[in-house]
Design a protein around this motif. Structure first.
Motif, PDB file in Angstrom:
ATOM      1  N   THR A   3      20.457  77.255  -9.474  1.00 15.10           N
ATOM      2  CA  THR A   3      20.146  78.439  -8.680  1.00 15.10           C
ATOM      3  C   THR A   3      18.929  78.226  -7.790  1.00 15.10           C
ATOM      4  O   THR A   3      18.909  78.669  -6.641  1.00 15.10           O
ATOM      5  CB  THR A   3      19.881  79.643  -9.613  1.00 15.10           C
ATOM      6  N   ALA A   4      17.925  77.539  -8.299  1.00 13.64           N
ATOM      7  CA  ALA A   4      16.704  77.305  -7.526  1.00 13.64           C
ATOM      8  C   ALA A   4      16.998  76.481  -6.278  1.00 13.64           C
ATOM      9  O   ALA A   4      16.495  76.789  -5.196  1.00 13.64           O
ATOM     10  CB  ALA A   4      15.652  76.611  -8.391  1.00 13.64           C
ATOM     11  N   LYS A   5      17.832  75.447  -6.405  1.00 16.44           N
ATOM     12  CA  LYS A   5      18.178  74.629  -5.239  1.00 16.44           C
ATOM     13  C   LYS A   5      18.938  75.434  -4.203  1.00 16.44           C
ATOM     14  O   LYS A   5      18.685  75.327  -3.007  1.00 16.44           O
ATOM     15  CB  LYS A   5      19.010  73.414  -5.664  1.00 16.44           C
ATOM     16  N   VAL A   6      19.878  76.247  -4.666  1.00 15.68           N
ATOM     17  CA  VAL A   6      20.661  77.077  -3.760  1.00 15.68           C
ATOM     18  C   VAL A   6      19.761  78.093  -3.055  1.00 15.68           C
ATOM     19  O   VAL A   6      19.871  78.307  -1.851  1.00 15.68           O
ATOM     20  CB  VAL A   6      21.813  77.789  -4.512  1.00 15.68           C
ATOM     21  N   ALA A   7      18.857  78.690  -3.803  1.00 13.80           N
ATOM     22  CA  ALA A   7      17.938  79.676  -3.236  1.00 13.80           C
ATOM     23  C   ALA A   7      16.976  79.030  -2.246  1.00 13.80           C
ATOM     24  O   ALA A   7      16.578  79.649  -1.261  1.00 13.80           O
ATOM     25  CB  ALA A   7      17.160  80.376  -4.344  1.00 13.80           C
ATOM     26  N   TYR A   8      16.616  77.793  -2.503  1.00 16.07           N
ATOM     27  CA  TYR A   8      15.615  77.139  -1.666  1.00 16.07           C
ATOM     28  C   TYR A   8      16.179  76.611  -0.354  1.00 16.07           C
ATOM     29  O   TYR A   8      15.450  76.509   0.626  1.00 16.07           O
ATOM     30  CB  TYR A   8      14.934  75.996  -2.427  1.00 16.07           C
ATOM     31  N   LYS A   9      17.468  76.287  -0.299  1.00 13.11           N
ATOM     32  CA  LYS A   9      18.060  75.696   0.919  1.00 13.11           C
ATOM     33  C   LYS A   9      17.771  76.521   2.175  1.00 13.11           C
ATOM     34  O   LYS A   9      17.170  76.007   3.108  1.00 13.11           O
ATOM     35  CB  LYS A   9      19.563  75.503   0.748  1.00 13.11           C
ATOM     36  N   VAL A  80      10.054  80.123  -4.992  1.00 16.52           N
ATOM     37  CA  VAL A  80      11.388  80.053  -5.604  1.00 16.52           C
ATOM     38  C   VAL A  80      11.263  79.897  -7.111  1.00 16.52           C
ATOM     39  O   VAL A  80      11.996  80.514  -7.891  1.00 16.52           O
ATOM     40  CB  VAL A  80      12.215  78.914  -4.964  1.00 16.52           C
ATOM     41  N   HIS A  81      10.321  79.083  -7.551  1.00 20.01           N
ATOM     42  CA  HIS A  81      10.109  78.887  -8.999  1.00 20.01           C
ATOM     43  C   HIS A  81       9.738  80.200  -9.677  1.00 20.01           C
ATOM     44  O   HIS A  81      10.244  80.529 -10.751  1.00 20.01           O
ATOM     45  CB  HIS A  81       9.014  77.848  -9.229  1.00 20.01           C
ATOM     46  N   ARG A  82       8.862  80.970  -9.044  1.00 23.94           N
ATOM     47  CA  ARG A  82       8.470  82.271  -9.616  1.00 23.94           C
ATOM     48  C   ARG A  82       9.648  83.239  -9.670  1.00 23.94           C
ATOM     49  O   ARG A  82       9.781  84.018 -10.617  1.00 23.94           O
ATOM     50  CB  ARG A  82       7.337  82.886  -8.802  1.00 23.94           C
ATOM     51  N   LEU A  83      10.499  83.195  -8.661  1.00 21.97           N
ATOM     52  CA  LEU A  83      11.633  84.135  -8.592  1.00 21.97           C
ATOM     53  C   LEU A  83      12.788  83.746  -9.504  1.00 21.97           C
ATOM     54  O   LEU A  83      13.468  84.605 -10.040  1.00 21.97           O
ATOM     55  CB  LEU A  83      12.144  84.247  -7.147  1.00 21.97           C
ATOM     56  N   THR A  84      13.028  82.427  -9.646  1.00 23.10           N
ATOM     57  CA  THR A  84      14.199  81.983 -10.407  1.00 23.10           C
ATOM     58  C   THR A  84      13.854  81.393 -11.777  1.00 23.10           C
ATOM     59  O   THR A  84      14.736  81.247 -12.614  1.00 23.10           O
ATOM     60  CB  THR A  84      14.985  80.914  -9.622  1.00 23.10           C
ATOM     61  N   GLY A  85      12.614  81.001 -11.968  1.00 27.35           N
ATOM     62  CA  GLY A  85      12.222  80.355 -13.208  1.00 27.35           C
ATOM     63  C   GLY A  85      12.509  78.871 -13.255  1.00 27.35           C
ATOM     64  O   GLY A  85      12.238  78.208 -14.245  1.00 27.35           O
ATOM     65  N   ALA A  86      13.062  78.328 -12.166  1.00 25.53           N
ATOM     66  CA  ALA A  86      13.377  76.895 -12.113  1.00 25.53           C
ATOM     67  C   ALA A  86      12.761  76.290 -10.848  1.00 25.53           C
ATOM     68  O   ALA A  86      12.691  76.933  -9.807  1.00 25.53           O
ATOM     69  CB  ALA A  86      14.883  76.681 -12.095  1.00 25.53           C
ATOM     70  N   TRP A  87      12.313  75.052 -10.964  1.00 25.32           N
ATOM     71  CA  TRP A  87      11.741  74.351  -9.815  1.00 25.32           C
ATOM     72  C   TRP A  87      12.882  73.837  -8.933  1.00 25.32           C
ATOM     73  O   TRP A  87      13.837  73.239  -9.448  1.00 25.32           O
ATOM     74  CB  TRP A  87      10.874  73.189 -10.286  1.00 25.32           C
ATOM     75  N   PRO A  88      12.809  74.045  -7.611  1.00 23.88           N
ATOM     76  CA  PRO A  88      13.918  73.690  -6.734  1.00 23.88           C
ATOM     77  C   PRO A  88      13.946  72.216  -6.323  1.00 23.88           C
ATOM     78  O   PRO A  88      14.126  71.897  -5.174  1.00 23.88           O
ATOM     79  CB  PRO A  88      13.692  74.584  -5.520  1.00 23.88           C
ATOM     80  N   GLY A  89      13.743  71.300  -7.214  1.00 26.88           N
ATOM     81  CA  GLY A  89      13.733  69.898  -6.819  1.00 26.88           C
ATOM     82  C   GLY A  89      14.578  69.071  -7.570  1.00 26.88           C
ATOM     83  O   GLY A  89      15.378  68.527  -7.953  1.00 26.88           O
TER      84      GLY A  89
END
Length: 89
Positions: A3-9, A80-89
């Motif tokens: 989810t973090a990667k998708v949100a970050y794109k 994104v990390h704060r919003l999803t709880g996952a690091w987008p990398g």
């Protein structure tokens, strides 16, 4: 894909454009501050500029763009990390 990667794109693409504009403004102000009030940064092919001036401008511009891009990207990833709880990398 998480989810973090998708949100970050899309955020990353927008932040890339913003960071370019911001870096350009920062560089322009910095160039004026170091004593080039009336001049834009020189192009590499400008015959009226010295090697030193051209290389200084290119080095400074590259450093400013890299630092601003890294700062903006890091801020976006942190958000994104704060919003999803996952690091987008």
């Amino acid at each position: 894909m998480n989810t973090a990667k998708v949100a970050y794109k899309p955020l990353g693409m927008a932040l890339g454009a913003v960071s370019g504009v911001l870096a350009g403004a920062v560089f322009k102000q910095l160039w004026k501050k170091i004593g080039h009030d009336e001049d834009d940064a020189p192009d590499a092919t400008d015959p009226d500029r010295t090697w030193r001036e051209v290389l200084l401008a290119a080095t400074l511009q590259g450093a400013v763009f890299a630092a601003v891009k890294a700062g903006v990207d890091r801020a976006g990833a942190t958000t994104v990390h704060r919003l999803t709880g996952a690091w987008p990398g």
